[in-house]
Write a protein that holds these residues in place. Structure first.
Motif, PDB file in Angstrom:
ATOM      1  N   SER A  72       2.359   4.302   3.651  1.00  9.14           N
ATOM      2  CA  SER A  72       2.547   3.892   5.065  1.00  9.14           C
ATOM      3  C   SER A  72       1.266   3.957   5.999  1.00  9.14           C
ATOM      4  CB  SER A  72       3.708   5.052   5.626  1.00  9.14           C
ATOM      5  OG  SER A  72       4.727   4.902   5.036  1.00  9.14           O
ATOM      6  N   THR A  73       1.242   3.119   7.127  1.00 10.49           N
ATOM      7  CA  THR A  73      -0.022   3.243   7.932  1.00 10.49           C
ATOM      8  C   THR A  73      -0.185   4.555   8.794  1.00 10.49           C
ATOM      9  OG1 THR A  73       0.803   0.907   8.531  1.00 10.49           O
ATOM     10  CG2 THR A  73      -0.709   1.917   9.861  1.00 10.49           C
ATOM     11  N   ILE A  74      -1.471   4.934   8.678  1.00  7.98           N
ATOM     12  CA  ILE A  74      -1.934   5.958   9.594  1.00  7.98           C
ATOM     13  C   ILE A  74      -2.461   5.257  10.807  1.00  7.98           C
ATOM     14  CG2 ILE A  74      -3.659   7.999   9.756  1.00  7.98           C
ATOM     15  CD1 ILE A  74      -1.124   8.159   8.069  1.00  7.98           C
ATOM     16  N   TRP A  75      -1.883   5.677  12.139  1.00 10.80           N
ATOM     17  CA  TRP A  75      -1.976   5.013  13.310  1.00 10.80           C
ATOM     18  C   TRP A  75      -3.531   5.085  13.580  1.00 10.80           C
ATOM     19  CZ3 TRP A  75       2.313   7.231  16.905  1.00 10.80           C
ATOM     20  CH2 TRP A  75       3.724   6.957  16.324  1.00 10.80           C
ATOM     21  N   GLY A  76      -4.092   3.777  13.836  1.00 13.07           N
ATOM     22  CA  GLY A  76      -5.478   3.842  14.237  1.00 13.07           C
ATOM     23  C   GLY A  76      -6.544   3.798  12.936  1.00 13.07           C
ATOM     24  N   HIS A  77      -5.790   3.511  11.714  1.00 12.07           N
ATOM     25  CA  HIS A  77      -6.653   3.582  10.553  1.00 12.07           C
ATOM     26  C   HIS A  77      -6.684   2.234   9.920  1.00 12.07           C
ATOM     27  CE1 HIS A  77      -8.850   7.421  10.683  1.00 12.07           C
ATOM     28  NE2 HIS A  77      -7.861   8.045  11.247  1.00 12.07           N
ATOM     29  N   LEU A  78      -7.646   1.584   9.536  1.00 16.28           N
ATOM     30  CA  LEU A  78      -7.506   0.532   8.682  1.00 16.28           C
ATOM     31  C   LEU A  78      -7.925   0.849   7.266  1.00 16.28           C
ATOM     32  CD1 LEU A  78      -8.808  -2.969  10.517  1.00 16.28           C
ATOM     33  CD2 LEU A  78      -6.522  -2.474   9.185  1.00 16.28           C
ATOM     34  N   ASP A  79      -8.930   2.067   7.069  1.00 18.21           N
ATOM     35  CA  ASP A  79      -9.438   2.308   6.045  1.00 18.21           C
ATOM     36  C   ASP A  79      -8.645   2.906   5.069  1.00 18.21           C
ATOM     37  OD1 ASP A  79      -9.255   4.175   8.211  1.00 18.21           O
ATOM     38  OD2 ASP A  79     -11.311   5.029   7.532  1.00 18.21           O
ATOM     39  N   PHE A  80      -7.652   3.764   5.410  1.00 15.92           N
ATOM     40  CA  PHE A  80      -6.658   4.434   4.342  1.00 15.92           C
ATOM     41  C   PHE A  80      -5.328   4.402   4.672  1.00 15.92           C
ATOM     42  CE2 PHE A  80      -7.319   7.795   7.229  1.00 15.92           C
ATOM     43  CZ  PHE A  80      -6.390   8.748   6.912  1.00 15.92           C
ATOM     44  N   ARG A  81      -4.434   4.717   3.885  1.00 13.47           N
ATOM     45  CA  ARG A  81      -2.801   4.935   4.054  1.00 13.47           C
ATOM     46  C   ARG A  81      -2.504   5.923   3.146  1.00 13.47           C
ATOM     47  NH1 ARG A  81      -0.424   0.078   5.406  1.00 13.47           N
ATOM     48  NH2 ARG A  81       1.260   0.319   4.338  1.00 13.47           N
TER      49      ARG A  81
END
Length: 480
Positions: A72-81
């Motif tokens: 799932s998405t970590i808010w504010g991060h494109l670099d890792f989930r």
């Protein structure tokens, strides 16, 4: 139609399970949809801003050891989930990392325990099982409702808490209910989700004003999600967890559980009681102090060219309710400053208003502020009860020449009696979100939340939350 006899389960726990299972999108009222969309927007902005805090950075680094195929998405991060559980944890910590998230009555922070969990869970479903915006809204509101109902089982819960931090008790249960709803669990599994969640509930208030307090909200989101997932696997717990003094009753000295209303035209608590939305990141009790102190400052500087005559101030008296953990005469960290009547009063007197910047270490360490703190005293009038419904603050400044300047705040702007205007809520969101996300992603979230009940696939929200821009998304964003 539901069979009435089936609805009236023999136990409160069974009754809750029936309601969690039985509520559907048709039960949502316009006002509940509007209010909950405001809460969702505010929580996302607060959580995005919170991703830049030290405490959030620490838990993010820690959580990177858990990797899996489902993520799932970590808010504010494109670099890792991260796996859904740890995404719910990290994003929940972000929401409460600055004490900038919403507050309800009876007292708790309702949204931060639920929203990160349902968003993370919605991303974990297989592609063919899309979660719509309405599914998300319904699950979110079930999680809010369960918290409000549980809080009403105790009259001591109406006051600012003394022993347990409420999100760790009711927030964990609300997250479990919301996730159970999103997973479409049957009544038996809903009961088990509540029972399992209860065994993850409860954290002491002593960790308020430290870096550990934000973990309370991250844990509530994560543990509720975990409880619902374990229940969906068939794990069992006590089927009367809400009925017993040794169940959720263990957290209250005056626990008195009641059956919920019938589903026919279900009366949501959010319809009756709105939340407070904060204009600056600190304990809600300090918001009365800030408004009263700002008014006193305006009166003080009228006569002295917009400059506060610090040397002329003899003493500052704050009339506030007795709340031990917000009585901090000389805070040293941002977390202590956010839980200090004295700090907020002196900051507002010096600066005229409070903001995110008020809590930087430079501002906390200012000599002028330290000097003013030394002159500040608290008083606790007996009529000033420690409840967010009824408390007030009076700030009185005595000058060396004997003059007394004072002002009183009964309801600050942002309180449920004086809700933020739409444009001010939007300003708060944009200011918070744009500190972390590109403008297109910020606009995308705003647009998606405003139209949430019409959004076909709510994964578009997570795409924006990670910071992806709208261009990559135009085909994904379809309203029903």
């Amino acid at each position: 139609m539901h069979h009435p006899s089936k609805m009236w389960a023999k136990t409160i726990t069974g009754n809750f399970a029936n309601v969690i299972h039985g509520l559907n999108a048709n039960h949502l009222t316009d006002q509940v949809i509007q209010r909950s969309k405001r809460m969702i927007l505010d929580t996302l902005g607060v959580g995005l801003l919170g991703t830049s805090t030290e405490v959030c950075h620490k838990v993010t680094q820690y959580s990177k050891i858990y990797s899996s195929d489902i993520s799932s998405t970590i808010w504010g991060h494109l670099d890792f989930r991260l796996p859904p559980l740890y995404a719910a944890f990290v994003n929940g910590v972000a929401v409460h990392s600055m004490d900038f998230d919403d507050t309800w009555h009876p007292a708790t922070h309702p949204s931060g325990a639920v929203l990160p969990a349902v968003i993370a869970l919605s991303e974990a479903f297989p592609q063919k099982k899309k979660t719509s915006g309405l599914d998300l809204l319904l699950a979110f509101n079930v999680g809010i409702e369960v918290q409000g109902r549980l809080l009403r089982f105790s009259s001591e819960a109406r006051n600012i808490p003394k022993r347990f931090h409420p999100p760790t008790v009711v927030g964990t249960m609300g997250s479990a209910a919301a996730c159970a709803k999103l997973l479409a669990l049957d009544q038996l599994k809903c009961k088990n989700a509540l029972a399992i969640a209860a065994s993850y509930a409860g954290a002491p208030l002593a960790n308020a004003a430290t870096q550990t307090k934000p973990l309370h909200v991250g844990n509530a989101a994560k543990h509720g999600l975990e409880a619902a997932c374990l229940a969906s696997q068939g794990l069992q717990g006590n089927k009367q967890i809400l009925d017993m003094e040794s169940g959720i009753g263990a957290f209250y000295t005056d626990y008195n559980p009641q059956a919920l209303p019938t589903l026919q035209s279900y009366p949501w608590l959010l319809d009756q009681q709105d939340v407070a939305i904060k204009r600056f990141p600190a304990h809600l009790g300090t918001h009365w102090v800030a408004d009263a102190a700002s008014s006193v400052r305006r009166k003080l500087v009228e006569s002295s060219d917009n400059f506060l005559p610090l040397d002329k101030i003899e003493k500052v008296i704050l009339k506030v309710p007795e709340v031990k953990y917000v009585n901090r005469p000389s805070p040293t960290s941002e977390h202590e400053a956010r839980h200090s009547f004295q700090f907020v009063a002196c900051s507002a007197l010096l600066d005229g208003s409070m903001s995110v910047q008020s809590f930087t270490s430079e501002n906390i360490q200012r000599p002028a502020l330290r000097e003013l703190l030394c002159k500040t005293q608290l008083e606790h009038p007996p009529d000033n009860t420690p409840s967010f419904e009824s408390l007030y603050c009076e700030v009185s400044v005595t000058l060396r020449d004997g003059n007394l300047i004072s002002d009183r705040c009964n309801t600050f702007y942002g309180h449920w009696r004086k809700p933020l205007k739409k444009e001010d809520l939007e300003k708060k969101f944009q200011s918070n979100a744009s500190s972390v996300l590109p403008a297109e992603a910020t606009e995308g979230i705003l647009e998606t939340v405003y139209n949430l009940e019409k959004v076909e696939d709510c994964s578009v929200l997570s795409t924006f939350l990670s910071g992806q821009s709208a261009r990559a998304l135009s085909e994904k964003l379809r309203f029903l």
